[in-house]
Enzyme design. Structure first.
Site, PDB file in Angstrom:
ATOM      1  N   ARG A  53       8.141  -7.848 -12.462  1.00 43.75           N
ATOM      2  CA  ARG A  53       9.238  -8.789 -12.738  1.00 43.75           C
ATOM      3  C   ARG A  53       9.072 -10.093 -11.963  1.00 43.75           C
ATOM      4  O   ARG A  53       9.968 -10.515 -11.222  1.00 43.75           O
ATOM      5  CB  ARG A  53      10.581  -8.174 -12.365  1.00 43.75           C
ATOM      6  CG  ARG A  53      10.953  -6.986 -13.185  1.00 43.75           C
ATOM      7  CD  ARG A  53      12.007  -7.369 -14.230  1.00 43.75           C
ATOM      8  NE  ARG A  53      12.532  -6.186 -14.858  1.00 43.75           N
ATOM      9  CZ  ARG A  53      13.783  -5.776 -14.754  1.00 43.75           C
ATOM     10  NH1 ARG A  53      14.663  -6.462 -14.070  1.00 43.75           N
ATOM     11  NH2 ARG A  53      14.170  -4.699 -15.372  1.00 43.75           N
ATOM     12  N   ARG A 111      15.411 -14.346 -13.216  1.00 40.31           N
ATOM     13  CA  ARG A 111      16.579 -15.154 -12.851  1.00 40.31           C
ATOM     14  C   ARG A 111      16.574 -15.690 -11.437  1.00 40.31           C
ATOM     15  O   ARG A 111      17.399 -16.520 -11.082  1.00 40.31           O
ATOM     16  CB  ARG A 111      17.853 -14.330 -13.100  1.00 40.31           C
ATOM     17  CG  ARG A 111      18.135 -14.128 -14.570  1.00 40.31           C
ATOM     18  CD  ARG A 111      19.165 -13.057 -14.793  1.00 40.31           C
ATOM     19  NE  ARG A 111      18.679 -11.779 -14.286  1.00 40.31           N
ATOM     20  CZ  ARG A 111      19.247 -10.605 -14.528  1.00 40.31           C
ATOM     21  NH1 ARG A 111      20.334 -10.548 -15.254  1.00 40.31           N
ATOM     22  NH2 ARG A 111      18.741  -9.505 -14.049  1.00 40.31           N
ATOM     23  N   ARG A 133      16.109 -20.013 -20.109  1.00 44.10           N
ATOM     24  CA  ARG A 133      16.949 -18.926 -20.607  1.00 44.10           C
ATOM     25  C   ARG A 133      18.242 -19.496 -21.181  1.00 44.10           C
ATOM     26  O   ARG A 133      18.708 -19.065 -22.229  1.00 44.10           O
ATOM     27  CB  ARG A 133      17.212 -17.977 -19.439  1.00 44.10           C
ATOM     28  CG  ARG A 133      18.160 -16.871 -19.667  1.00 44.10           C
ATOM     29  CD  ARG A 133      17.525 -15.722 -20.419  1.00 44.10           C
ATOM     30  NE  ARG A 133      18.344 -14.546 -20.238  1.00 44.10           N
ATOM     31  CZ  ARG A 133      19.555 -14.404 -20.755  1.00 44.10           C
ATOM     32  NH1 ARG A 133      20.050 -15.348 -21.513  1.00 44.10           N
ATOM     33  NH2 ARG A 133      20.251 -13.310 -20.503  1.00 44.10           N
ATOM     34  N   ASP A 172       9.862  -7.182 -22.680  1.00 50.58           N
ATOM     35  CA  ASP A 172      10.656  -6.097 -22.125  1.00 50.58           C
ATOM     36  C   ASP A 172      10.190  -4.778 -22.724  1.00 50.58           C
ATOM     37  O   ASP A 172       9.655  -4.750 -23.831  1.00 50.58           O
ATOM     38  CB  ASP A 172      12.150  -6.293 -22.408  1.00 50.58           C
ATOM     39  CG  ASP A 172      12.991  -5.445 -21.454  1.00 50.58           C
ATOM     40  OD1 ASP A 172      13.217  -5.884 -20.314  1.00 50.58           O
ATOM     41  OD2 ASP A 172      13.362  -4.325 -21.843  1.00 50.58           O
ATOM     42  N   TYR A 214      16.525   5.064 -22.368  1.00 50.55           N
ATOM     43  CA  TYR A 214      17.429   4.021 -22.890  1.00 50.55           C
ATOM     44  C   TYR A 214      17.868   4.339 -24.312  1.00 50.55           C
ATOM     45  O   TYR A 214      19.014   4.094 -24.699  1.00 50.55           O
ATOM     46  CB  TYR A 214      16.755   2.644 -22.806  1.00 50.55           C
ATOM     47  CG  TYR A 214      16.607   2.187 -21.381  1.00 50.55           C
ATOM     48  CD1 TYR A 214      17.663   1.569 -20.715  1.00 50.55           C
ATOM     49  CD2 TYR A 214      15.439   2.443 -20.664  1.00 50.55           C
ATOM     50  CE1 TYR A 214      17.553   1.192 -19.386  1.00 50.55           C
ATOM     51  CE2 TYR A 214      15.311   2.069 -19.333  1.00 50.55           C
ATOM     52  CZ  TYR A 214      16.374   1.453 -18.704  1.00 50.55           C
ATOM     53  OH  TYR A 214      16.273   1.089 -17.390  1.00 50.55           O
TER      54      TYR A 214
HETATM   55  O1  CP3 Z   1       7.816 -11.061 -15.127  1.00 52.64           O
HETATM   56  C1  CP3 Z   1       7.775  -9.843 -15.432  1.00 52.64           C
HETATM   57  O2  CP3 Z   1       7.673  -8.938 -14.595  1.00 52.64           O
HETATM   58  C2  CP3 Z   1       7.719  -9.482 -16.898  1.00 52.64           C
HETATM   59  C3  CP3 Z   1       8.886  -9.155 -17.559  1.00 52.64           C
HETATM   60  C4  CP3 Z   1       9.591  -7.818 -17.546  1.00 52.64           C
HETATM   61  C5  CP3 Z   1      10.959  -7.738 -17.865  1.00 52.64           C
HETATM   62  N1  CP3 Z   1      11.304  -6.428 -17.987  1.00 52.64           N
HETATM   63  C6  CP3 Z   1      11.827  -8.909 -18.064  1.00 52.64           C
HETATM   64  C7  CP3 Z   1      13.291  -8.754 -17.911  1.00 52.64           C
HETATM   65  C8  CP3 Z   1       9.131  -6.502 -17.386  1.00 52.64           C
HETATM   66  C9  CP3 Z   1       7.755  -6.004 -16.972  1.00 52.64           C
HETATM   67  C10 CP3 Z   1      10.234  -5.639 -17.689  1.00 52.64           C
HETATM   68  C11 CP3 Z   1      10.145  -4.158 -17.710  1.00 52.64           C
HETATM   69  C12 CP3 Z   1      11.377  -3.372 -17.803  1.00 52.64           C
HETATM   70  N2  CP3 Z   1      12.502  -3.621 -18.563  1.00 52.64           N
HETATM   71  C13 CP3 Z   1      11.549  -2.118 -17.165  1.00 52.64           C
HETATM   72  C14 CP3 Z   1      10.520  -1.404 -16.317  1.00 52.64           C
HETATM   73  C15 CP3 Z   1      10.424  -1.987 -14.954  1.00 52.64           C
HETATM   74  C16 CP3 Z   1      11.635  -1.725 -14.107  1.00 52.64           C
HETATM   75  O3  CP3 Z   1      12.296  -2.707 -13.758  1.00 52.64           O
HETATM   76  O4  CP3 Z   1      11.913  -0.565 -13.801  1.00 52.64           O
HETATM   77  C17 CP3 Z   1      12.852  -1.654 -17.509  1.00 52.64           C
HETATM   78  C18 CP3 Z   1      13.492  -0.367 -17.035  1.00 52.64           C
HETATM   79  C19 CP3 Z   1      13.432  -2.606 -18.403  1.00 52.64           C
HETATM   80  C20 CP3 Z   1      14.745  -2.539 -19.099  1.00 52.64           C
HETATM   81  C21 CP3 Z   1      15.649  -3.634 -18.713  1.00 52.64           C
HETATM   82  N3  CP3 Z   1      15.434  -4.972 -19.016  1.00 52.64           N
HETATM   83  C22 CP3 Z   1      16.868  -3.563 -18.005  1.00 52.64           C
HETATM   84  C23 CP3 Z   1      17.468  -2.278 -17.457  1.00 52.64           C
HETATM   85  C24 CP3 Z   1      17.373  -4.873 -17.893  1.00 52.64           C
HETATM   86  C25 CP3 Z   1      18.699  -5.293 -17.324  1.00 52.64           C
HETATM   87  C26 CP3 Z   1      18.667  -5.330 -15.850  1.00 52.64           C
HETATM   88  C27 CP3 Z   1      18.909  -6.720 -15.338  1.00 52.64           C
HETATM   89  O5  CP3 Z   1      18.265  -7.084 -14.336  1.00 52.64           O
HETATM   90  O6  CP3 Z   1      19.738  -7.431 -15.935  1.00 52.64           O
HETATM   91  C28 CP3 Z   1      16.437  -5.747 -18.495  1.00 52.64           C
HETATM   92  C29 CP3 Z   1      16.564  -7.208 -18.588  1.00 52.64           C
HETATM   93  C30 CP3 Z   1      15.404  -8.026 -18.145  1.00 52.64           C
HETATM   94  N4  CP3 Z   1      14.097  -7.753 -18.410  1.00 52.64           N
HETATM   95  C31 CP3 Z   1      15.484  -9.261 -17.439  1.00 52.64           C
HETATM   96  C32 CP3 Z   1      14.166  -9.734 -17.299  1.00 52.64           C
HETATM   97  C33 CP3 Z   1      13.733 -11.038 -16.697  1.00 52.64           C
HETATM   98  C34 CP3 Z   1      16.777  -9.980 -17.017  1.00 52.64           C
HETATM   99  C35 CP3 Z   1      17.361 -10.539 -18.300  1.00 52.64           C
HETATM  100  C36 CP3 Z   1      17.964 -11.923 -18.260  1.00 52.64           C
HETATM  101  O7  CP3 Z   1      17.260 -12.944 -18.240  1.00 52.64           O
HETATM  102  O8  CP3 Z   1      19.199 -11.969 -18.322  1.00 52.64           O
END
Ligand code: CP3
Length: 325
Positions: A2, A6, A15, A52, A131
């Site tokens: 990640r 944000r 975004r 994602d 999920y």
């Molecule tokens: O830069 C990077 O690392 C690449 C992008 C990336 C995202 N999600 C972007 C993201 C990667 C590799 C993921 C993987 C992901 N997504 C996982 C596995 C890794 C981990 O964190 O355990 C999981 C479980 C998800 C599912 C997911 N996506 C959730 C539960 C959420 C909400 C949590 C939150 O922080 O709001 C997301 C949203 C998400 N994925 C965001 C980002 C940048 C935040 C969204 C936003 O911009 O509002």
């Protein structure tokens, strides 16, 4: 882990312009831009595709939304009969819903410096299924565990579909220009002993074998977060090239049990990055002291926390670079 997101003002700006998180994932132009932002700012050795893990259920036909401040929301699937709306057709077509993701991979590879690797990724079947079955983020995973532990044949159909979809998804990313891929099993740690083999190790081994069928040499990083002692079995049986360590794995154990067999990645707790200062640098030193003499990728043990000051990342990168120069 990640690295985009944000905590970066430049990400928040894009975004806000694009609107929804999924629209950003499906816009090749903007997904490319936010993937490159942390590379420009920090000069990491590798970029990770901005996307994602939940684009796969979306590609299979499940409704997926991201609600501001709440996280992902899916229409839950709780038994094999409720899988009737899902289909692999879109994932297997060359004009399916995930084409913009593969287009982004191609654009990013072209834009990155030659020496910067591009990592593609997918969620592991268990974690993506969590999920799909829970309908979003869960605290106790009762719905998915109940289904998996009491109706393994029915639940196995969902896992089989995810194995096929994931092989396809990773294979397309590598064909489009990803240099390596990572399989995120963020919820691998919630299964009781005895079920880990069936729902974590076996599906991952099938994905690794399937991907090696089309791309024999691509490095595959596995991340079975929370696996504990079962990390050893996961490494021995899945066929992955390198393993991501979560922040709770003792590094000296990882050195002896895992790094003797393959490269390890990790495992700074993201809270140290949030805190910054000497506490952060000392924690990084403990990892480098234990793992720095063997094959390793210095990384976090989980994603960057959104309140993290970007200057802490700069300081960490400088410190690790100075120690490993
Ligand atoms: O830069 C990077 O690392 C690449 C992008 C990336 C995202 N999600 C972007 C993201 C990667 C590799 C993921 C993987 C992901 N997504 C996982 C596995 C890794 C981990 O964190 O355990 C999981 C479980 C998800 C599912 C997911 N996506 C959730 C539960 C959420 C909400 C949590 C939150 O922080 O709001 C997301 C949203 C998400 N994925 C965001 C980002 C940048 C935040 C969204 C936003 O911009 O509002």
């Amino acid at each position: 882990m990640r690295q985009a997101g944000r905590y970066l003002a430049e990400y928040r700006k894009i975004r806000a312009e694009v609107g929804s998180f999924l629209d950003l994932c499906y816009s090749p132009e903007h997904a490319t831009e936010v993937t490159l932002q942390p590379i420009r700012r920090f000069g990491f050795d590798a970029a990770i595709l901005f996307s994602d893990i939940l684009v796969v259920p979306h590609g299979l036909g499940q409704e997926v939304r991201f609600v501001e401040g709440e996280g992902p929301k899916l229409s839950p699937i709780r038994n094999a009969a409720e899988m009737s709306g899902l289909s692999l057709t879109g994932m297997q077509s060359t004009s399916g819903p995930l084409e913009p993701v593969y287009e982004a991979v191609g654009r990013i590879r072209e834009a990155l410096p030659a020496e910067t690797a591009l990592i593609g990724f997918a969620g592991a079947p268990w974690t993506v299924a969590a999920y799909m079955v829970e309908g979003g983020t869960s605290r106790d995973f009762h719905a998915i565990k109940s289904w998996a532990l009491t109706d393994p044949d029915g639940f196995g159909q969902l896992i089989d579909m995810l194995v096929a979809a994931t092989v396809e998804h990773l294979s397309r990313q590598v064909s489009a220009g990803a240099d390596a891929v990572q399989i995120f099993d963020s919820h691998a740690g919630v299964l009781p002993d005895g079920a880990f083999e069936k729902w974590i190790i076996e599906p991952t081994a099938r994905i690794v074998a399937g991907l090696r069928g089309t791309h024999p040499d691509v490095p595959i990083i596995g991340f079975p977060r929370g696996a504990g002692l079962r990390y050893a079995d996961y490494v021995a049986k899945t066929g992955i090239t390198a393993v991501g360590l979560d922040s709770v794995v003792p590094v000296t154990w990882a050195r002896d049990a895992l790094q003797s067999k393959l490269p390890v990645q990790g495992n700074l707790d993201p809270v140290y990055l949030l805190a910054g200062g000497t506490k952060m640098l000392d924690a990084a030193d403990r990892i480098l002291d234990a793992l720095g003499d063997g094959p390793m990728i210095f990384n976090l043990g989980h994603g960057v926390i959104k309140e993290t000051p970007p200057e802490h990342v700069t300081a960490l990168v400088e410190h690790v670079r100075a120690r490993t120069a």
